[in-house]
Design a protein around this motif. Structure first.
Motif, PDB file in Angstrom:
ATOM      1  N   UNK A  90       0.802  -1.231   0.000  1.00  0.00           N
ATOM      2  CA  UNK A  90       0.000   0.000   0.000  1.00  0.00           C
ATOM      3  C   UNK A  90       0.834   1.280   0.000  1.00  0.00           C
ATOM      4  N   UNK A  91       2.001   1.222  -0.633  1.00  0.00           N
ATOM      5  CA  UNK A  91       2.812   2.431  -0.789  1.00  0.00           C
ATOM      6  C   UNK A  91       2.342   3.274  -1.975  1.00  0.00           C
ATOM      7  N   UNK A  92       2.723   4.537  -1.927  1.00  0.00           N
ATOM      8  CA  UNK A  92       2.550   5.455  -3.056  1.00  0.00           C
ATOM      9  C   UNK A  92       3.660   5.203  -4.068  1.00  0.00           C
ATOM     10  N   UNK A  93       3.331   5.280  -5.330  1.00  0.00           N
ATOM     11  CA  UNK A  93       4.353   5.226  -6.385  1.00  0.00           C
ATOM     12  C   UNK A  93       4.940   6.621  -6.608  1.00  0.00           C
ATOM     13  N   UNK A  94       6.259   6.746  -6.862  1.00  0.00           N
ATOM     14  CA  UNK A  94       7.237   5.674  -6.840  1.00  0.00           C
ATOM     15  C   UNK A  94       7.509   5.199  -5.419  1.00  0.00           C
ATOM     16  N   UNK A  95       7.555   3.910  -5.254  1.00  0.00           N
ATOM     17  CA  UNK A  95       7.732   3.304  -3.939  1.00  0.00           C
ATOM     18  C   UNK A  95       9.178   3.436  -3.465  1.00  0.00           C
ATOM     19  N   UNK A  96       9.403   3.138  -2.192  1.00  0.00           N
ATOM     20  CA  UNK A  96      10.737   3.091  -1.636  1.00  0.00           C
ATOM     21  C   UNK A  96      10.928   1.748  -0.959  1.00  0.00           C
ATOM     22  N   UNK A 112      -7.840  -1.129  -0.822  1.00  0.00           N
ATOM     23  CA  UNK A 112      -8.961  -2.061  -0.913  1.00  0.00           C
ATOM     24  C   UNK A 112      -9.339  -2.297  -2.374  1.00  0.00           C
ATOM     25  N   UNK A 113      -9.390  -1.227  -3.173  1.00  0.00           N
ATOM     26  CA  UNK A 113      -9.703  -1.369  -4.595  1.00  0.00           C
ATOM     27  C   UNK A 113      -8.672  -2.265  -5.289  1.00  0.00           C
ATOM     28  N   UNK A 145      -5.491  -1.454   9.154  1.00  0.00           N
ATOM     29  CA  UNK A 145      -5.464  -1.761   7.722  1.00  0.00           C
ATOM     30  C   UNK A 145      -5.405  -3.267   7.489  1.00  0.00           C
ATOM     31  N   UNK A 146      -4.616  -3.951   8.284  1.00  0.00           N
ATOM     32  CA  UNK A 146      -4.486  -5.395   8.115  1.00  0.00           C
ATOM     33  C   UNK A 146      -5.839  -6.077   8.272  1.00  0.00           C
ATOM     34  N   UNK A 147      -6.614  -5.674   9.262  1.00  0.00           N
ATOM     35  CA  UNK A 147      -7.930  -6.272   9.475  1.00  0.00           C
ATOM     36  C   UNK A 147      -8.853  -6.003   8.288  1.00  0.00           C
ATOM     37  N   UNK A 148      -8.778  -4.798   7.747  1.00  0.00           N
ATOM     38  CA  UNK A 148      -9.598  -4.477   6.576  1.00  0.00           C
ATOM     39  C   UNK A 148      -9.165  -5.299   5.374  1.00  0.00           C
ATOM     40  N   UNK A 149      -7.857  -5.399   5.147  1.00  0.00           N
ATOM     41  CA  UNK A 149      -7.360  -6.158   3.998  1.00  0.00           C
ATOM     42  C   UNK A 149      -7.761  -7.628   4.117  1.00  0.00           C
ATOM     43  N   UNK A 152     -11.361  -8.041   3.193  1.00  0.00           N
ATOM     44  CA  UNK A 152     -11.572  -7.918   1.751  1.00  0.00           C
ATOM     45  C   UNK A 152     -11.131  -9.158   0.979  1.00  0.00           C
ATOM     46  N   UNK A 153     -10.499 -10.114   1.673  1.00  0.00           N
ATOM     47  CA  UNK A 153     -10.166 -11.367   1.020  1.00  0.00           C
ATOM     48  C   UNK A 153      -8.696 -11.683   0.860  1.00  0.00           C
ATOM     49  N   UNK A 154      -7.804 -10.848   1.413  1.00  0.00           N
ATOM     50  CA  UNK A 154      -6.376 -11.172   1.343  1.00  0.00           C
ATOM     51  C   UNK A 154      -6.125 -12.500   2.047  1.00  0.00           C
ATOM     52  N   UNK A 155      -5.235 -13.311   1.491  1.00  0.00           N
ATOM     53  CA  UNK A 155      -4.941 -14.626   2.062  1.00  0.00           C
ATOM     54  C   UNK A 155      -3.859 -14.565   3.130  1.00  0.00           C
TER      55      UNK A 155
END
Length: 269
Positions: A90-96, A112-113, A145-149, A152-155
């Motif tokens: 969930x970083x902004x591009x360009x990432x670090x 989430x999207x 965020x982890x709970x939301x992810x 949303x279906x993250x494995x």
């Protein structure tokens, strides 16, 4: 690991899965890990690894190469190339690099999207959701965020750059999910053993750049010896032998295959 040979080595010594690190892969290409390589280049690296080994492969797909529609295509392409699990962060591009200062994160909704796109695109691959929010917004937001992810279906959930064993333990208590820990060197996380992570509740532990860093130092020192002494004699005891090298790359298999095919050709001109 960072290429097919290192994946074969990992399999040979007994690892049950490997992680294609963006940091190690880009360094092997002479580039920094800031989102410079393309999806095509990453997929090519995946294909080269899966051509020579069936070991399960987790692929670091950074931010997914763009917005949600780009994530959708990235997951399709990487799974087709052979990825068994695909990591999106969930970083902004360009990432670090996740362990450097100055990184930024996108909104939770934007991630989430992306996760929805990844889950819709995948066939069988696991989706690993990485959050870099600890360094930007604090441990509480990383847990949130982890709970939301997860909802949303993250494995798998990957909390990046936690700063202590206590934080990892707290995160594991708060987030009931298959968890992945990043045990990189020279970063925000102190050295913690795989056993300690397992006891805290982490299912996966990656060492993303370890073997690259060890190999890079060894290569530099070997080059210095060659430059200064003009001979590899002082290096011989440090080398993998030709026999050992050929065992890793399964040289005898191809040699035997060639003999068998040659006999077939002679019988069937």
């Amino acid at each position: 690991m960072f290429n097919a040979f290192s994946a074969l080595l990992a399999e040979k010594v007994g690892f049950k899965a490997v992680y294609l690190s963006g940091g190690a892969l880009t360094s092997s290409m002479g580039l920094p890990d800031i989102g410079l390589i393309t999806l095509t280049e990453l997929a090519d690296a995946v294909r080269k690894i899966k051509e020579v080994t069936d070991i399960p492969l987790i692929v670091d797909a950074d931010t997914g190469f763009g917005e949600s529609v780009n994530v959708y295509r990235a997951v399709r392409v990487l799974e087709e190339a052979g990825a068994n699990a695909i990591q999106i962060e969930d970083q902004v591009m360009p990432k670090r690099c996740g362990h450097l200062d100055g990184k930024e994160v996108i909104s939770k909704d934007e991630m989430v999207f992306k996760l929805r796109a990844a889950i819709r695109a995948r066939r069988d691959a696991l989706i690993v959701a990485r959050t870099d929010s600890r360094a930007v917004l604090g441990i509480g937001e990383a847990v949130n965020r982890a709970k939301t992810y997860l909802e949303e279906g993250a494995d798998v959930i990957f909390p990046e750059a936690l700063t202590s064993k206590e934080e990892f333990a707290e995160f594991a208590r708060e987030v009931e999910a298959p968890l992945l820990a990043n045990m990189t060197e020279f970063g925000k996380t102190p050295l913690i053993s795989a056993t300690e992570f397992r006891e805290m509740g982490y299912k996966y532990v990656i060492f993303p750049v370890t073997i690259f860093r060890v190999a890079a130092k060894a290569m530099k020192e070997a080059l210095q010896v060659l430059l200064e002494k003009g001979t590899q004699a002082p290096l011989m005891e440090l080398m993998m032998t030709r026999k050992e090298q050929y065992e890793v790359i399964k040289y005898n298999f191809y040699e035997q295959l060639d003999k068998e095919l040659s006999k077939y050709k002679q019988k069937n001109p």
